[in-house]
Each structure stands twice: as C-alpha cells, then as structure tokens.
Design a protein around this motif. Structure first.
Motif, PDB file in Angstrom:
ATOM      1  N   GLY A 119       5.314   0.398   0.624  1.00  9.85           N
ATOM      2  CA  GLY A 119       5.964   1.615   0.174  1.00  9.85           C
ATOM      3  C   GLY A 119       5.231   2.374  -0.913  1.00  9.85           C
ATOM      4  O   GLY A 119       5.792   3.290  -1.517  1.00  9.85           O
ATOM      5  N   LEU A 120       3.971   2.016  -1.154  1.00  3.30           N
ATOM      6  CA  LEU A 120       3.185   2.707  -2.177  1.00  3.30           C
ATOM      7  C   LEU A 120       2.788   4.108  -1.725  1.00  3.30           C
ATOM      8  O   LEU A 120       2.631   5.013  -2.548  1.00  3.30           O
ATOM      9  N   VAL A 163       0.618   8.098  -7.393  1.00  2.52           N
ATOM     10  CA  VAL A 163       1.989   7.616  -7.575  1.00  2.52           C
ATOM     11  C   VAL A 163       2.888   8.740  -8.084  1.00  2.52           C
ATOM     12  O   VAL A 163       4.032   8.897  -7.646  1.00  2.52           O
ATOM     13  N   VAL A 164       2.373   9.549  -9.014  1.00  4.95           N
ATOM     14  CA  VAL A 164       3.156  10.635  -9.606  1.00  4.95           C
ATOM     15  C   VAL A 164       3.426  11.753  -8.597  1.00  4.95           C
ATOM     16  O   VAL A 164       4.443  12.436  -8.682  1.00  4.95           O
ATOM     17  N   GLU A 173       7.285   0.969 -10.056  1.00  2.00           N
ATOM     18  CA  GLU A 173       8.422   0.084  -9.777  1.00  2.00           C
ATOM     19  C   GLU A 173       9.395   0.742  -8.805  1.00  2.00           C
ATOM     20  O   GLU A 173       9.934   0.085  -7.905  1.00  2.00           O
ATOM     21  N   ASP A 174       9.616   2.038  -8.965  1.00  2.00           N
ATOM     22  CA  ASP A 174      10.503   2.752  -8.037  1.00  2.00           C
ATOM     23  C   ASP A 174       9.987   2.692  -6.606  1.00  2.00           C
ATOM     24  O   ASP A 174      10.757   2.620  -5.651  1.00  2.00           O
ATOM     25  N   LEU A 175       8.672   2.733  -6.463  1.00  2.00           N
ATOM     26  CA  LEU A 175       8.081   2.754  -5.123  1.00  2.00           C
ATOM     27  C   LEU A 175       8.078   1.385  -4.455  1.00  2.00           C
ATOM     28  O   LEU A 175       8.417   1.260  -3.278  1.00  2.00           O
ATOM     29  N   LYS A 199       8.955  -6.784  -8.900  1.00  7.09           N
ATOM     30  CA  LYS A 199       8.065  -7.933  -8.735  1.00  7.09           C
ATOM     31  C   LYS A 199       6.700  -7.504  -8.203  1.00  7.09           C
ATOM     32  O   LYS A 199       5.652  -7.943  -8.692  1.00  7.09           O
ATOM     33  N   LYS A 200       6.704  -6.641  -7.193  1.00  8.14           N
ATOM     34  CA  LYS A 200       5.435  -6.191  -6.609  1.00  8.14           C
ATOM     35  C   LYS A 200       4.674  -5.324  -7.614  1.00  8.14           C
ATOM     36  O   LYS A 200       3.447  -5.420  -7.721  1.00  8.14           O
ATOM     37  N   ALA A 201       5.382  -4.493  -8.367  1.00  8.30           N
ATOM     38  CA  ALA A 201       4.713  -3.658  -9.370  1.00  8.30           C
ATOM     39  C   ALA A 201       4.048  -4.523 -10.431  1.00  8.30           C
ATOM     40  O   ALA A 201       2.917  -4.249 -10.870  1.00  8.30           O
TER      41      ALA A 201
END
Length: 259
Positions: A174-175, A114-115, A147-149, A153-155
């Motif tokens: 979008g992950l 993610v980072v 959350e940005d990705l 809600k999905k995060a």
C-alpha cells in the motif's frame, strides 16, 4: 518563470514538475526545495491546472533525497534543507498531486512520493528509507504519513531495517497505487492525471482538505473551513439573503434559509 533545478510545463489541465538534477540523483538542494514550493504556490493561485504531476529527469532517479554535505544558506534553520516548506506546500495545495516515480525514490525522495496524493511507478523503481543508516531520520511526514499508508509495524520496519522495496513490493503493502511497465510510465501517468482532472475540482479540494485535517490540527480544520465550507456557505441563497437584508436594513426572508 525560469527555474534552475526544476522544469515546469502545462499540458491542458495537467501541470508537471520535473526534478532536474539527473546527474546528482535529482537530489534536493536548498534552491530545489524553494523552487518546488514556489511553483506549487503559483499553481494554487490559478485555475488552469487541475492536477499536478511530480517526476524526476532521466530514467534512473526519481529523487534520492538530500545529503548532509550540501551547502545550506537557509535563514530559517542553518544547515537544514527546507524540505518541510516543500512538503507543506504539496499537502495544502487544493489540487491532487501525483508522484510519477521513474527510478530510485530514496530517503527524502521516498518521503516526497509519500506526501503526494497518489503514486504511480515504473516496474524497475526502487523505494527505500536510509536515514538511520547515516544517522538521520524523519519525525513527521515520513513517519506519520507512512504509517497511514502501510500500518505502524510495517512503517517501523521500513525505518528501522531500511529494506529496498521493489515497485511490486511497494504496491503490495500500500505504499504506492499503481505499477506499470517502464516504457509506459509517461502515458500511464497522463492517463491517471486526466482521469482525476475529470472530477469536480471543488469536490476534490474538499476531499483533500478532509484527509489533511486529520493531521493538520487547528491549521487543517481551518483550511477546510476557510477554503471549502466558507466558500460553499457564502455562495448559498441563505447567505445572499442575509447579506442583502443587512445592507438594506430590513428583516431577512426566512423562506430562503436552508436552500
């Protein structure tokens, strides 16, 4: 430089960091976190490398994070893996970092991808956050950046319900950026890295700094100013004229301003 838990190699403009503990899921140790941080800081100071790839050794695990029973001797937080230093190093590196996910990306391993700036994964890769299942959590990079990705809600679903996500599902929400057949991952990763490396390095650094400033507060804004805007300003004709006039004890030539 020799490392005990990672491998590092350069091939043209691409530097590849390989997490090298395949028999233990490429799991974080204190040494690995520090070695990743150290090699990234070394890359930061040289101009050969334009793009960095992070992947895992073997064909089953990218990284399955860390675990509570790993012995920690950190002088910063006793009993806590120094993962933040590693994530911070990736985040502030002025060069794009691509995660090449070659298997399970679980817990801190998912936070690691993610980072990274971009993620490419093989089709059989699996993504999952398991923290609350074992009484753990990530209240920073693993939540804000997630959350940005994928959206709030999905995060929250990923953290509260801990679903296993296939590479295709991760792509759909979008992950990650791209999914390729398992056998094509290495070549596809290099193709992506070389495409990024063809872009202007200063422009890429500026873009990355602009994205990171949003979360970095005064540190993020200072990074943009110091590393990017200040550099650009000091290379301008206006700056050169002002410096010269100051040294020569004369009035500056306004015709050279704003160029």
């Amino acid at each position: 430089m020799e490392y005990s838990t990672i491998l590092y190699e350069e091939d043209g403009p691409v530097g590849t960091i390989t997490l090298n503990r395949p028999d233990d899921g490429n799991m974080f140790t204190e040494a690995m976190c520090h070695e990743i941080r150290d090699v990234i800081e070394t890359i930061r100071r040289e101009t050969r490398t334009r793009v960095v790839v992070i992947t895992g050794a073997g064909d089953k695990f990218f990284c399955i994070g860390g675990r509570k029973d790993v012995e920690i001797k950190s002088t910063l937080y006793a009993g806590t893996l120094p993962t933040l230093e590693m994530y911070e190093a990736i985040d502030r590196l002025q060069k794009p970092v691509i995660a090449s996910v070659n298997g399970y990306a679980i817990g801190g391993g998912n936070v690691l991808q993610v980072v990274c700036d971009l993620t490419i994964a093989k089709e059989s890769a699996i993504f999952r956050q398991v923290g609350p299942m074992v009484g753990s959590f990530d209240a920073g990079y693993g939540t804000w950046y997630l959350e940005d990705l994928v959206g709030k809600k999905k995060a929250k679903e990923i953290w509260f319900c801990n679903p296993k996500l296939s590479a295709r599902e991760a792509l759909d929400i979008g992950l990650i950026n791209k999914v390729v057949p398992d056998d094509d991952l290495k070549d596809a990763t290099r193709e992506m890295a070389l495409a990024v490396a063809e872009r202007g390095s200063f422009a890429l650094a500026s873009i990355k700094g602009a994205f990171n400033a949003r979360h970095g507060g005064v540190s993020g804004l200072s990074r943009v100013t110091h590393d990017l805007l200040l550099r650009s300003y000091l290379e301008s004709e206006e700056s050169a004229e002002l410096n010269a006039s100051f040294q020569e004890k004369r009035k500056p030539d306004p015709s050279k301003f704003g160029s």
